[in-house]
Design an enzyme around this catalytic site. Structure first.
Site, PDB file in Angstrom:
ATOM      1  N   TYR A  82       0.855  -1.259  -0.017  1.00  0.00           N
ATOM      2  CA  TYR A  82       0.008  -0.013   0.059  1.00  0.00           C
ATOM      3  C   TYR A  82       0.994   1.289   0.083  1.00  0.00           C
ATOM      4  CZ  TYR A  82      -3.657  -3.254   1.250  1.00  0.00           C
ATOM      5  OH  TYR A  82      -4.340  -4.399   1.402  1.00  0.00           O
ATOM      6  N   ASN A 103     -12.436  -1.443  -5.066  1.00  0.00           N
ATOM      7  CA  ASN A 103     -12.336  -1.777  -6.405  1.00  0.00           C
ATOM      8  C   ASN A 103     -13.542  -2.825  -6.923  1.00  0.00           C
ATOM      9  OD1 ASN A 103     -11.379  -3.299  -8.748  1.00  0.00           O
ATOM     10  ND2 ASN A 103      -9.814  -4.610  -7.643  1.00  0.00           N
ATOM     11  N   CYS A 151      -6.527  -6.562  -7.064  1.00  0.00           N
ATOM     12  CA  CYS A 151      -6.174  -5.773  -5.686  1.00  0.00           C
ATOM     13  C   CYS A 151      -5.506  -6.883  -4.564  1.00  0.00           C
ATOM     14  CB  CYS A 151      -7.376  -5.413  -5.176  1.00  0.00           C
ATOM     15  SG  CYS A 151      -8.839  -6.254  -5.253  1.00  0.00           S
ATOM     16  N   HIS A 152      -5.699  -8.111  -4.980  1.00  0.00           N
ATOM     17  CA  HIS A 152      -5.091  -8.948  -4.072  1.00  0.00           C
ATOM     18  C   HIS A 152      -3.594  -8.975  -4.194  1.00  0.00           C
ATOM     19  CE1 HIS A 152      -5.498 -11.212  -7.955  1.00  0.00           C
ATOM     20  NE2 HIS A 152      -4.503 -11.714  -7.652  1.00  0.00           N
ATOM     21  N   GLU A 188      -1.242 -17.450  -8.034  1.00  0.00           N
ATOM     22  CA  GLU A 188      -0.250 -16.526  -8.708  1.00  0.00           C
ATOM     23  C   GLU A 188       1.167 -17.246  -8.663  1.00  0.00           C
ATOM     24  OE1 GLU A 188      -1.603 -12.649  -8.761  1.00  0.00           O
ATOM     25  OE2 GLU A 188      -3.381 -13.255  -9.731  1.00  0.00           O
TER      26      GLU A 188
END
Length: 148
Positions: A85, A106, A114-115, A145
């Site tokens: 952030y 979002n 946003c993860h 991911e």
């Protein structure tokens, strides 16, 4: 749409994708209401099978100029990477808390990933939550991911 972490709800007006919502495990699913919702479900299914899948959906315009800048910065984070952030706040000349609020607001999670935004000392929150199935969802997505 059923997923390994719960379910996804798709909000579409038939012209644009208006939102993606995380629904708790056990939530019932329904057939897509229109072509855009069907496209979104199809593409989300491809992403769940392959985290390198690239989305091509008509996203409804919205949000303040600041939020749109933050969402664009989030969309630029490559798969397998994260940003904090604070890092996003520095590039936006803003505060980490404001970035966190934009992340939580979002409307297109997963598509605008946003993860991939985390706290300096850990996972951080997700979708304005700090626990429960939403944090488990963030962990699942990052693991999918190759981050965790």
């Amino acid at each position: 749409m059923a997923t390994p972490f719960g379910a996804l709800g798709i909000v579409s007006d038939g012209q644009y994708l208006r939102g993606i919502e995380f629904l708790p495990p056990g939530h019932s699913t329904a057939a897509p209401a229109n072509t855009i919702a069907e496209m979104a479900l199809h593409q989300l299914g491809h992403y769940l099978a392959d985290p390198d899948y690239r989305f091509d959906l008509p996203l409804a315009p919205g949000g303040s100029e600041f939020r749109r800048r933050i969402w664009a910065a989030i969309a630029a984070i490559p798969r397998g990477r994260t940003r904090t952030y604070g890092e996003l706040a520095q590039t936006a000349n803003s505060a980490a808390r404001a970035v966190g609020q934009a992340c939580g607001d979002n409307p297109f999670p997963i598509v605008v990933p946003c993860h991939r935004v985390v706290a300096a000392t850990g996972l951080g929150g997700f979708a304005h939550d700090n626990g429960g199935f939403l944090i488990d969802t963030k962990r699942w997505l990052l693991h999918h991911e190759g981050v965790l």
